[in-house]
Scaffold this active site. Structure first.
Site, PDB file in Angstrom:
ATOM      1  N   ASP A 260       0.843  -1.188   0.000  1.00 47.53           N
ATOM      2  CA  ASP A 260       0.000   0.000   0.000  1.00 47.53           C
ATOM      3  C   ASP A 260       0.883   1.244   0.000  1.00 47.53           C
ATOM      4  O   ASP A 260       1.865   1.313   0.746  1.00 47.53           O
ATOM      5  CB  ASP A 260      -0.906  -0.022   1.237  1.00 47.53           C
ATOM      6  CG  ASP A 260      -2.013   1.008   1.126  1.00 47.53           C
ATOM      7  OD1 ASP A 260      -1.764   2.171   1.494  1.00 47.53           O
ATOM      8  OD2 ASP A 260      -3.111   0.661   0.644  1.00 47.53           O
TER       9      ASP A 260
ATOM     10  N   ASN B 217      -2.539  13.140  -4.023  1.00 40.20           N
ATOM     11  CA  ASN B 217      -3.715  13.529  -4.805  1.00 40.20           C
ATOM     12  C   ASN B 217      -4.197  14.919  -4.417  1.00 40.20           C
ATOM     13  O   ASN B 217      -4.503  15.756  -5.280  1.00 40.20           O
ATOM     14  CB  ASN B 217      -4.853  12.528  -4.583  1.00 40.20           C
ATOM     15  CG  ASN B 217      -4.830  11.409  -5.622  1.00 40.20           C
ATOM     16  OD1 ASN B 217      -4.199  11.559  -6.667  1.00 40.20           O
ATOM     17  ND2 ASN B 217      -5.488  10.321  -5.325  1.00 40.20           N
TER      18      ASN B 217
ATOM     19  N   ASP C   8      -2.008   9.406 -10.227  1.00 36.53           N
ATOM     20  CA  ASP C   8      -2.000   8.342 -11.235  1.00 36.53           C
ATOM     21  C   ASP C   8      -0.575   7.941 -11.591  1.00 36.53           C
ATOM     22  O   ASP C   8      -0.268   6.763 -11.776  1.00 36.53           O
ATOM     23  CB  ASP C   8      -2.725   8.811 -12.510  1.00 36.53           C
ATOM     24  CG  ASP C   8      -4.240   8.807 -12.316  1.00 36.53           C
ATOM     25  OD1 ASP C   8      -4.693   8.320 -11.251  1.00 36.53           O
ATOM     26  OD2 ASP C   8      -4.961   9.297 -13.211  1.00 36.53           O
TER      27      ASP C   8
ATOM     28  N   GLU D 260      -4.940   2.443  -3.945  1.00 36.84           N
ATOM     29  CA  GLU D 260      -3.478   2.489  -3.941  1.00 36.84           C
ATOM     30  C   GLU D 260      -2.893   1.203  -3.361  1.00 36.84           C
ATOM     31  O   GLU D 260      -1.763   1.180  -2.906  1.00 36.84           O
ATOM     32  CB  GLU D 260      -2.979   3.726  -3.182  1.00 36.84           C
ATOM     33  CG  GLU D 260      -3.224   3.729  -1.683  1.00 36.84           C
ATOM     34  CD  GLU D 260      -4.565   4.348  -1.270  1.00 36.84           C
ATOM     35  OE1 GLU D 260      -5.527   4.307  -2.076  1.00 36.84           O
ATOM     36  OE2 GLU D 260      -4.632   4.863  -0.141  1.00 36.84           O
TER      37      GLU D 260
END
Lengths: 316, 120
Positions: free
Chosen positions: A178, A186, A195, A221
């Site tokens: 993770d 973000n 991304d 993620e």
């Protein structure tokens, strides 16, 4: 009767006990855009269909020992041959046989003697169908952003690998990964930056794992890495390599902001005891949250080898 | 019966006419049909042998294959007769003497028909 010339043309497998039919169709279909291979018994057909990338099967119903219906049933029972279109060939123009064939999963039905132009047209239609099914299967299994296998792909591969390891007592490890503080990227730099991070994690995963490992995007993620035939000690080395590579990466969009990942790993040197595939996944997930809780950017290893699981259970 | 009269009977009856493949003009098929015709008498003989030895399962099998092949190689008349033979020897059924007699007669007919097949 298998042809040995390798070509890029799709393979069509003809299954008929009569050598006449093989000769006839070899001659009649030689100008078509596919390669015809042959089997003269049901057993031979099943073996070929499993080992070769067959795009369509022409299947005679009336064969000794194992008839066409049995072959059809066996083809539809196996995941590797399940979706290959089957055109049933039969000398009988009986509705009962047609209904049975379609109920068993046949794509089409042609009666003998063949009308050649009709058979060709039906073959082309089945090959088109197979092409679309293959495309769909690929798309449905691939994560669009990273190009890794998606959750569905993971589920499929994980249950396969788990079943194999538990049946044969093989080593097997699973890592859940993770991205640390992903939301902040973000929020601060926008979704394209996020991304890009996910894509970089994917390429690190792909370049750092071995050829037989299965890296997947699990969702958001979170990533998963299946490591077949690998005990927890070796899997930990792979995981550590991934963690380190990730921590060393610089990002053009935010050079000041490195990205790290936390990894939870659960593996066995052989045997899985009474544990099922979901419990194993939970064990890797627990390791991941432990890594997060204790500072992130680290690998936590759970050794699930049965004797150790027992000892842990007693101690706990 | 003199030799001459036997011959004249043979000539007038349809049983001596050659049977030509309907696909004889198809260049793709020429070689295959020739091979098929070459092997045809032997196949008919095996069928006759099986019928004489009362191996009806084998008769059914061979007749079935012959029926399919004849259709594919442009000999539907022979295929039709092979189909009759197949039907006269059903799977797992016991045949009466009369049925066996009829079967043998039809297989004989089929045998002589096969010998009249020509590729072109």
């Amino acid at each position: 009767m298998t042809s040995t010339t390798p070509t890029n043309l799709p393979l069509v497998l003809l299954v008929d006990d009569s050598v006449d039919v093989h000769r006839l169709l070899q001659a009649r279909l030689r100008h078509e855009q596919f390669q015809l291979i042959g089997a003269t018994s049901g057993a031979e057909a099943l073996q070929l269909a499993e080992t070769m990338p067959v795009a369509c099967i022409l299947l005679d119903l009336d064969m000794p020992v194992m008839d066409g219906f049995e072959v059809l049933r066996a083809l539809k029972d196996k995941s590797s041959t399940h979706s290959v279109p089957v055109i049933v060939l039969s000398g009988l123009n009986s509705s009962d046989d047609k209904v049975t064939a379609f109920d068993l999963g046949a794509t089409d039905y042609v009666t003998k003697p063949f009308d050649l132009s009709e058979l060709r047209a039906r073959l082309r239609a089945s090959l088109r169908l197979n092409h679309l099914l293959t495309l769909l299967a690929e798309r449905a299994d691939v994560d669009g952003l990273t190009g890794l296998g998606n959750r569905a792909h993971f589920n499929k591969r994980w249950s396969e690998q788990f079943a194999e390891a538990s049946r044969y007592g093989h080593a097997l490890s699973l890592a859940m990964l993770d991205v640390d503080h992903f939301k902040k990227i973000n929020d601060t730099y926008g979704h394209p930056a996020g991304d890009e991070v996910l894509q970089r994690v994917a390429s690190v995963l792909q370049s750092s794992c071995r050829q037989f490992d299965v890296p997947c995007r699990f969702g958001g993620e979170e990533f998963a890495l299946i490591m077949p035939n690998t005990g927890p000690a070796d899997a930990a080395k792979v995981a550590e390599r991934i963690r380190q590579e990730m921590a060393d990466l610089q990002f053009p969009r935010h050079p000041e902001q490195r990205m790290t990942i936390s990894i939870g790993l659960a593996g066995t040197d052989g045997g899985v005891g009474a544990m099922n595939a979901e419990e194993w996944l939970e064990s890797a997930d627990k390791g991941l949250y432990q890594a997060k809780r204790t500072g992130r950017n680290k690998v936590t290893v759970n050794n699930l080898t049965p004797s150790q699981t027992l000892r842990l259970a007693k101690a706990g | 019966m003199s030799k001459r009269s036997a011959q004249s009977i043979g000539l007038t009856g349809s049983s001596s006419e050659q049977i030509r493949s309907q696909l004889a003009d198809d260049a793709d098929m020429a070689e295959l049909i020739e091979q098929f015709v070459r092997e045809l008498p032997e196949r008919a003989e095996s069928l006759l042998r099986a019928a004489r030895q009362a191996e009806f399962e084998q008769v059914r099998r061979l007749a079935h294959q012959l029926k399919g092949a004849c259709g594919g190689y442009g000999f539907p008349q022979i295929g039709e007769l092979a189909g009759s033979v197949e039907q006269m020897s059903p799977k797992g059924a016991a045949l009466s003497n009369q049925e066996v007699e009829r079967l043998l007669q039809t297989v004989n007919e089929l045998n002589s028909m096969c010998k009249r097949a020509v590729a072109r």
